[in-house]
Design an enzyme around this catalytic site. Structure first.
Site, short mmCIF file in Angstrom:
data_model
loop_
_atom_site.label_atom_id
_atom_site.label_comp_id
_atom_site.label_asym_id
_atom_site.label_seq_id
_atom_site.Cartn_x
_atom_site.Cartn_y
_atom_site.Cartn_z
N ASN A 93 14.83 -10.30 -21.10
CA ASN A 93 14.57 -9.09 -22.02
C ASN A 93 15.50 -7.76 -21.88
O ASN A 93 15.85 -7.51 -20.62
CB ASN A 93 13.01 -8.59 -21.84
CG ASN A 93 11.89 -9.73 -22.29
OD1 ASN A 93 12.45 -10.48 -23.00
ND2 ASN A 93 10.90 -9.49 -21.96
N HIS A 110 20.41 -10.46 -19.40
CA HIS A 110 20.89 -10.21 -20.48
C HIS A 110 21.06 -8.78 -20.91
O HIS A 110 21.40 -8.22 -22.05
CB HIS A 110 19.95 -10.84 -21.71
CG HIS A 110 20.12 -12.23 -21.52
ND1 HIS A 110 19.18 -13.14 -22.48
CD2 HIS A 110 20.84 -13.27 -21.16
CE1 HIS A 110 19.43 -14.55 -22.09
NE2 HIS A 110 20.44 -14.44 -21.26
P1 NAD Z 1 11.94 -16.06 -27.98
O1 NAD Z 1 11.64 -15.08 -28.90
O2 NAD Z 1 13.01 -17.10 -28.23
O3 NAD Z 1 10.83 -17.00 -27.49
C1 NAD Z 1 9.73 -16.07 -27.17
C2 NAD Z 1 8.54 -17.06 -26.61
O4 NAD Z 1 7.43 -16.24 -26.07
C3 NAD Z 1 8.12 -18.14 -27.62
O5 NAD Z 1 8.10 -19.21 -26.98
C4 NAD Z 1 6.47 -17.85 -27.95
O6 NAD Z 1 5.60 -18.97 -28.17
C5 NAD Z 1 6.20 -17.00 -26.77
N1 NAD Z 1 5.34 -16.10 -27.00
C6 NAD Z 1 4.81 -15.17 -27.87
N2 NAD Z 1 4.05 -14.12 -28.11
C7 NAD Z 1 3.42 -14.56 -26.61
C8 NAD Z 1 2.41 -14.15 -25.79
N3 NAD Z 1 1.61 -13.02 -26.18
N4 NAD Z 1 2.18 -14.45 -24.44
C9 NAD Z 1 3.08 -15.57 -24.17
N5 NAD Z 1 4.23 -15.90 -24.78
C10 NAD Z 1 4.42 -15.66 -26.09
O7 NAD Z 1 12.43 -15.52 -26.72
P2 NAD Z 1 13.46 -15.64 -25.60
O8 NAD Z 1 13.33 -17.11 -24.96
O9 NAD Z 1 13.25 -14.49 -24.49
O10 NAD Z 1 14.95 -15.58 -25.98
C11 NAD Z 1 15.16 -14.36 -26.83
C12 NAD Z 1 16.39 -13.55 -26.46
O11 NAD Z 1 16.18 -12.56 -27.43
C13 NAD Z 1 16.45 -13.01 -25.10
O12 NAD Z 1 17.73 -13.35 -24.54
C14 NAD Z 1 16.37 -11.42 -25.31
O13 NAD Z 1 17.61 -10.88 -24.83
C15 NAD Z 1 16.32 -11.17 -26.68
N6 NAD Z 1 15.09 -10.50 -26.84
C16 NAD Z 1 14.49 -9.55 -26.26
C17 NAD Z 1 13.50 -8.75 -26.72
C18 NAD Z 1 12.96 -7.77 -25.57
O14 NAD Z 1 13.59 -7.32 -24.78
N7 NAD Z 1 11.72 -7.50 -25.79
C19 NAD Z 1 12.83 -8.99 -27.86
C20 NAD Z 1 13.40 -9.91 -28.73
C21 NAD Z 1 14.63 -10.89 -28.26
#
Ligand code: NAD
Ligand code: ZN
Length: 233
Positions: A93, A110
């Site tokens: 994240n 990241h």
């Molecule tokens: P992803 O969005 O691809 O996957 C999210 C996962 O979390 C899914 O498998 C989903 O089922 C699960 N999920 C959703 N809500 C949930 C909950 N309440 N409890 C538990 N699990 C839950 O995310 P990723 O695998 O981290 O890859 C995405 C890339 O996107 C990362 O490299 C990141 O840098 C970036 N990103 C970051 C943020 C952030 O910093 N908050 C937000 C979006 C994307």
């Protein structure tokens, strides 16, 4: 939880911040806040349309002011504070919710929204406001500052430290990640190869579920505090 667990690596993804109100990456429509990954998350996109890419991360950075850590971030920070063995939280994240909850042993593999990186001299500086493409680097004086986000095709941060921690881990836990983005998606296999126990906590089974010895399905705000309680009891 067996007593022979001393060293822990926890990988977190967008799912751990979902209940704080930050959208996950892929979501049901495969977009991040309405944008295609190729348009905001690649070096080519930055080259082609810096105004769009900077604005996208400016919006994400501004949104941090409206959200707070949830019980999953808080539980991991409590584990970090109490755990006597090695512990490393590796987050994909770019938000700052782990550190705002108090986590110390943390790697942002990241990058971070609140950091700006000079594409010319490589210097990174903390950056909390909007970041216009015209912003000047204090290190080299050129207008080359970009969001300090690891784009697709770029090398994640601190990979050596992460690999070393994985090789020593007795327990590897993955929280809220889709298992679609490498190298993080391969950490479960590395940890297993070195003998770690592996547990996945996720809302839905992920692309990598198959590799985990145990998958617990549900919201991170419930599953993470539960696991932390088991580890600390
Ligand atoms: P992803 O969005 O691809 O996957 C999210 C996962 O979390 C899914 O498998 C989903 O089922 C699960 N999920 C959703 N809500 C949930 C909950 N309440 N409890 C538990 N699990 C839950 O995310 P990723 O695998 O981290 O890859 C995405 C890339 O996107 C990362 O490299 C990141 O840098 C970036 N990103 C970051 C943020 C952030 O910093 N908050 C937000 C979006 C994307
Ligand atoms: Zn510079």
């Amino acid at each position: 939880m067996p007593d022979d667990i001393r060293n822990i690596v926890i990988l977190t993804g967008a799912g751990i911040s979902a209940e704080s109100g930050l959208a996950t990456f892929r979501g049901p429509d495969g977009l991040w806040e309405g944008h295609r990954v190729e348009d905001v998350c690649t070096p080519q996109a930055l080259e082609r349309d810096p105004v769009l890419v900077h604005r996208f991360y400016d919006e994400r950075r501004a949104k941090l002011a409206d959200v707070s850590p949830n019980p999953a971030h808080e539980a991991l920070a409590a584990l970090d504070a109490a755990w006597l063995g090695d512990l490393l939280i590796v987050t994909q994240n770019v938000d700052d919710l782990h550190e705002r909850a108090g986590a110390k042993r943390l790697i942002h593999m990241h990058g971070e929204l609140q950091s700006a990186l000079c594409a010319r001299c490589g210097r990174a500086v903390r950056w909390e406001a909007a970041l216009p493409p015209s912003a000047i680097c204090a290190g080299c004086g050129s207008a080359s500052l970009r969001p300090d986000i690891v784009f697709f095709g770029e090398m994640p941060y601190r990979m050596d430290e992460i690999d070393e921690a994985l090789a020593r881990a007795d327990l590897f836990v993955s929280v809220g990640t889709s298992g679609a983005v490498y190298p993080a998606a391969g950490y479960v296999q590395t940890a297993r190869h070195y003998g770690a126990r592996t547990i996945e906590l996720n809302l839905d089974p992920s692309a990598g579920s198959f590799y985990f010895e145990e998958t617990r399905l549900g919201p991170a705000s419930l599953l993470v505090p539960e696991l932390v309680q088991q580890l600390l009891s």
